[in-house]
Design a protein around this motif. Sequence first.
Motif, mmCIF file in Angstrom:
data_model
loop_
_atom_site.group_PDB
_atom_site.id
_atom_site.type_symbol
_atom_site.label_atom_id
_atom_site.label_comp_id
_atom_site.label_asym_id
_atom_site.label_seq_id
_atom_site.Cartn_x
_atom_site.Cartn_y
_atom_site.Cartn_z
ATOM 1 N N ILE A 1 52.497 30.381 50.715
ATOM 2 C CA ILE A 1 53.133 30.838 49.479
ATOM 3 C C ILE A 1 53.195 32.361 49.453
ATOM 4 O O ILE A 1 54.223 32.940 49.094
ATOM 5 C CB ILE A 1 52.394 30.283 48.241
ATOM 6 N N PHE A 2 52.111 32.992 49.839
ATOM 7 C CA PHE A 2 52.074 34.455 49.873
ATOM 8 C C PHE A 2 53.166 34.998 50.802
ATOM 9 O O PHE A 2 53.855 35.962 50.461
ATOM 10 C CB PHE A 2 50.689 34.940 50.332
ATOM 11 N N GLN A 3 53.313 34.353 51.954
ATOM 12 C CA GLN A 3 54.305 34.809 52.929
ATOM 13 C C GLN A 3 55.734 34.444 52.521
ATOM 14 O O GLN A 3 56.673 35.135 52.896
ATOM 15 C CB GLN A 3 54.009 34.195 54.308
ATOM 16 N N GLN A 4 55.907 33.360 51.751
ATOM 17 C CA GLN A 4 57.246 32.847 51.475
ATOM 18 C C GLN A 4 57.646 32.909 50.006
ATOM 19 O O GLN A 4 58.652 32.312 49.626
ATOM 20 C CB GLN A 4 57.339 31.392 51.954
ATOM 21 N N ILE A 5 56.894 33.601 49.173
ATOM 22 C CA ILE A 5 57.179 33.605 47.732
ATOM 23 C C ILE A 5 58.591 34.120 47.440
ATOM 24 O O ILE A 5 59.221 33.685 46.479
ATOM 25 C CB ILE A 5 56.109 34.406 46.938
ATOM 26 N N ASN A 6 59.104 34.996 48.276
ATOM 27 C CA ASN A 6 60.464 35.511 48.054
ATOM 28 C C ASN A 6 61.535 34.466 48.332
ATOM 29 O O ASN A 6 62.674 34.624 47.911
ATOM 30 C CB ASN A 6 60.716 36.765 48.891
ATOM 31 N N ARG A 7 61.167 33.384 49.024
ATOM 32 C CA ARG A 7 62.121 32.306 49.293
ATOM 33 C C ARG A 7 62.262 31.369 48.089
ATOM 34 O O ARG A 7 63.219 30.611 48.019
ATOM 35 C CB ARG A 7 61.695 31.489 50.501
ATOM 36 N N TYR A 8 61.301 31.417 47.180
ATOM 37 C CA TYR A 8 61.390 30.554 45.996
ATOM 38 C C TYR A 8 62.484 31.095 45.086
ATOM 39 O O TYR A 8 62.436 32.240 44.648
ATOM 40 C CB TYR A 8 60.057 30.495 45.241
ATOM 41 N N GLN A 9 63.492 30.254 44.828
ATOM 42 C CA GLN A 9 64.651 30.678 44.045
ATOM 43 C C GLN A 9 64.742 29.996 42.691
ATOM 44 O O GLN A 9 65.670 30.254 41.937
ATOM 45 C CB GLN A 9 65.932 30.413 44.843
ATOM 46 N N GLY A 10 63.818 29.100 42.394
ATOM 47 C CA GLY A 10 63.831 28.437 41.097
ATOM 48 C C GLY A 10 64.811 27.296 40.982
ATOM 49 O O GLY A 10 65.086 26.821 39.876
ATOM 50 N N LYS A 11 65.355 26.812 42.107
ATOM 51 C CA LYS A 11 66.290 25.672 42.055
ATOM 52 C C LYS A 11 65.570 24.404 41.615
ATOM 53 O O LYS A 11 66.150 23.546 40.977
ATOM 54 C CB LYS A 11 66.950 25.467 43.415
ATOM 55 N N SER A 12 64.307 24.287 41.986
ATOM 56 C CA SER A 12 63.456 23.202 41.494
ATOM 57 C C SER A 12 62.283 23.874 40.791
ATOM 58 O O SER A 12 62.107 25.084 40.887
ATOM 59 C CB SER A 12 62.966 22.323 42.650
ATOM 60 N N SER A 13 61.473 23.085 40.118
ATOM 61 C CA SER A 13 60.331 23.686 39.437
ATOM 62 C C SER A 13 59.349 24.223 40.466
ATOM 63 O O SER A 13 59.323 23.782 41.623
ATOM 64 C CB SER A 13 59.635 22.644 38.544
ATOM 65 N N PHE A 14 58.518 25.169 40.055
ATOM 66 C CA PHE A 14 57.510 25.714 40.959
ATOM 67 C C PHE A 14 56.556 24.610 41.395
ATOM 68 O O PHE A 14 56.131 24.561 42.554
ATOM 69 C CB PHE A 14 56.738 26.870 40.310
ATOM 70 N N LYS A 15 56.234 23.695 40.471
ATOM 71 C CA LYS A 15 55.334 22.587 40.807
ATOM 72 C C LYS A 15 55.915 21.748 41.942
ATOM 73 O O LYS A 15 55.199 21.347 42.862
ATOM 74 C CB LYS A 15 55.085 21.707 39.577
ATOM 75 N N THR A 16 57.223 21.476 41.892
ATOM 76 C CA THR A 16 57.878 20.709 42.950
ATOM 77 C C THR A 16 57.826 21.477 44.267
ATOM 78 O O THR A 16 57.514 20.909 45.319
ATOM 79 C CB THR A 16 59.331 20.387 42.570
ATOM 80 N N TRP A 17 58.114 22.767 44.228
ATOM 81 C CA TRP A 17 58.095 23.607 45.422
ATOM 82 C C TRP A 17 56.685 23.653 46.008
ATOM 83 O O TRP A 17 56.498 23.470 47.211
ATOM 84 C CB TRP A 17 58.587 25.013 45.061
ATOM 85 N N LEU A 18 55.700 23.848 45.154
ATOM 86 C CA LEU A 18 54.302 23.901 45.583
ATOM 87 C C LEU A 18 53.867 22.558 46.173
ATOM 88 O O LEU A 18 53.244 22.510 47.242
ATOM 89 C CB LEU A 18 53.403 24.270 44.393
ATOM 90 N N THR A 19 54.197 21.469 45.503
ATOM 91 C CA THR A 19 53.810 20.139 45.983
ATOM 92 C C THR A 19 54.456 19.848 47.336
ATOM 93 O O THR A 19 53.825 19.244 48.207
ATOM 94 C CB THR A 19 54.188 19.055 44.952
ATOM 95 N N THR A 20 55.689 20.288 47.530
ATOM 96 C CA THR A 20 56.355 20.122 48.822
ATOM 97 C C THR A 20 55.569 20.821 49.923
ATOM 98 O O THR A 20 55.344 20.253 50.997
ATOM 99 C CB THR A 20 57.794 20.686 48.772
ATOM 100 N N ILE A 21 55.125 22.030 49.656
ATOM 101 C CA ILE A 21 54.345 22.790 50.640
ATOM 102 C C ILE A 21 53.023 22.084 50.918
ATOM 103 O O ILE A 21 52.603 21.955 52.076
ATOM 104 C CB ILE A 21 54.127 24.244 50.174
ATOM 105 N N VAL A 22 52.360 21.589 49.876
ATOM 106 C CA VAL A 22 51.080 20.889 50.051
ATOM 107 C C VAL A 22 51.272 19.632 50.895
ATOM 108 O O VAL A 22 50.528 19.401 51.862
ATOM 109 C CB VAL A 22 50.440 20.526 48.691
ATOM 110 N N VAL A 23 52.256 18.813 50.539
ATOM 111 C CA VAL A 23 52.492 17.563 51.267
ATOM 112 C C VAL A 23 52.836 17.853 52.730
ATOM 113 O O VAL A 23 52.301 17.208 53.643
ATOM 114 C CB VAL A 23 53.595 16.725 50.587
ATOM 115 N N ASN A 24 53.702 18.816 52.978
ATOM 116 C CA ASN A 24 54.074 19.140 54.356
ATOM 117 C C ASN A 24 52.894 19.690 55.151
ATOM 118 O O ASN A 24 52.731 19.360 56.333
ATOM 119 C CB ASN A 24 55.245 20.123 54.385
ATOM 120 N N THR A 25 52.065 20.495 54.525
ATOM 121 C CA THR A 25 50.882 21.028 55.200
ATOM 122 C C THR A 25 49.906 19.901 55.523
ATOM 123 O O THR A 25 49.333 19.859 56.621
ATOM 124 C CB THR A 25 50.201 22.112 54.329
ATOM 125 N N CYS A 26 49.731 18.974 54.595
ATOM 126 C CA CYS A 26 48.865 17.813 54.838
ATOM 127 C C CYS A 26 49.433 16.935 55.956
ATOM 128 O O CYS A 26 48.683 16.465 56.822
ATOM 129 C CB CYS A 26 48.681 16.995 53.563
#
Length: 190
Positions: free
Chosen positions: A59-84
């Motif tokens: 997130i720290f490295q990619q926060i500038n890629r977050y554009q708000g097209k989906s909620s932050f929770k959705t974006w964060l959960t996507t990162i968590v699931v993919n990392t897992c």
Amino acid sequence: MLATKKDVDFLILRCQQGELAAFTDLFRMHETQVYRLAITILHNEQDAEDVVQDVFLRIFQQINRYQGKSSFKTWLTTIVVNTCRDRLRRKKVRKAFSLDWIRGHASDQDVAQEVSERQDTQQLWSCVNQLDDKLRIPLILHYHERISCDEIGQILGVKTSTIYARLNKARKQLRATYQESLPDVESQLR
């Protein structure tokens, strides 16, 4: 104190502008949620802690890629699931599920009932863990994390109808597996 969407959006904007204090606030706001989801998927406390670190580094490295097209929770959960998922692929062998995160004791229940309920919970989670990840992860996201099917579809990159189908199949398999395990439980009680 629960943060509103407006608060989170402002915090993200501050993070995108390079404000480290805002990133610290974002971490504190979402650390428990990330850990809870990671331990539910990975079943290992150390792996979950590592995933928390990896997720917030991403997130720290990619926060500038977050554009708000989906909620932050959705974006964060996507990162968590993919990392897992990445971690599970690397490990290929799941470790035993840790029930340390299940806390709380019923004050008015007798010990036998509490033990019975814990055994039922362990049995259910054991059955959940037998499911294929394509079924297990949507099941966890929907019922444990209370995420809508539309959001799960966004997180996993599949159609919402596919999520409904996977949840239906997961429920059927879970029901069958759980019912098959009941004779084993009953034979242990004799």
